[in-house]
Scaffold this motif. Structure first.
Motif, PDB file in Angstrom:
ATOM      1  N   TYR A   1       0.843  -1.201   0.000  1.00 13.09           N
ATOM      2  CA  TYR A   1       0.000   0.000   0.000  1.00 13.09           C
ATOM      3  C   TYR A   1       0.880   1.255   0.000  1.00 13.09           C
ATOM      4  O   TYR A   1       0.633   2.189  -0.754  1.00 13.09           O
TER       5      TYR A   1
ATOM      6  N   THR B   1       1.082   4.279  -2.852  1.00 17.36           N
ATOM      7  CA  THR B   1       0.621   5.635  -2.532  1.00 17.36           C
ATOM      8  C   THR B   1       1.750   6.633  -2.339  1.00 17.36           C
ATOM      9  O   THR B   1       1.561   7.823  -2.536  1.00 17.36           O
TER      10      THR B   1
ATOM     11  N   ARG C   1      -7.773   1.699   1.237  1.00 14.67           N
ATOM     12  CA  ARG C   1      -8.005   2.680   0.176  1.00 14.67           C
ATOM     13  C   ARG C   1      -8.823   3.871   0.664  1.00 14.67           C
ATOM     14  O   ARG C   1      -9.751   3.727   1.441  1.00 14.67           O
TER      15      ARG C   1
ATOM     16  N   GLU D   1      -4.552   9.220   3.096  1.00 11.32           N
ATOM     17  CA  GLU D   1      -3.493   8.382   2.534  1.00 11.32           C
ATOM     18  C   GLU D   1      -2.153   8.695   3.187  1.00 11.32           C
ATOM     19  O   GLU D   1      -1.394   7.795   3.528  1.00 11.32           O
TER      20      GLU D   1
END
Length: 113
Positions: free
Chosen positions: A21, A25, A73, A80
């Motif tokens: 992740y 990001t 998400r 984020e």
């Protein structure tokens, strides 16, 4: 020693989804994060091989990983960034404890890394 190695290896495998992740990001440091993902996976595999019964190491299945990805998400950049920060902070803490545990095993038992 075996119990400790199982926990460390299982923890590293659990962090892989989180690190993926971060890789997706945190694009400004993509190469560094990819290197971190690779090194983490390699360390998890190496420690798993050192365990007496490698099948006892917990590796998250693909359904669990996908469920976690969906929960991570967000369409908000701020969330984020905070999520990435918390993942990296948690990983740093986990690795600090891992280093201490390995150092302890190395100093008190016949353990070679």
């Amino acid at each position: 020693q075996d119990k400790c190695l199982k926990k460390i290896s299982s923890g590293l495998y659990a962090f892989q989804t989180y690190l993926e992740y971060v890789r997706d990001t945190f694009t400004s440091e993509k190469q560094n994060v990819e290197s971190l993902c690779y090194a983490t996976e390699h360390l998890a595999r190496t420690l798993r091989q050192m365990v007496i019964n490698p099948d006892e190491v917990v590796i998250p299945d693909s359904a669990t990983q996908e469920s976690l990805r969906a929960k991570l998400r967000s369409d908000k950049a701020w969330i984020e960034k905070i999520t990435t920060h918390l993942i990296l902070r948690g990983f740093t803490s986990f690795m600090e404890k891992t280093v201490r545990a390995v150092r302890y095993l190395k100093n008190t038992r016949s353990f070679s890394v």
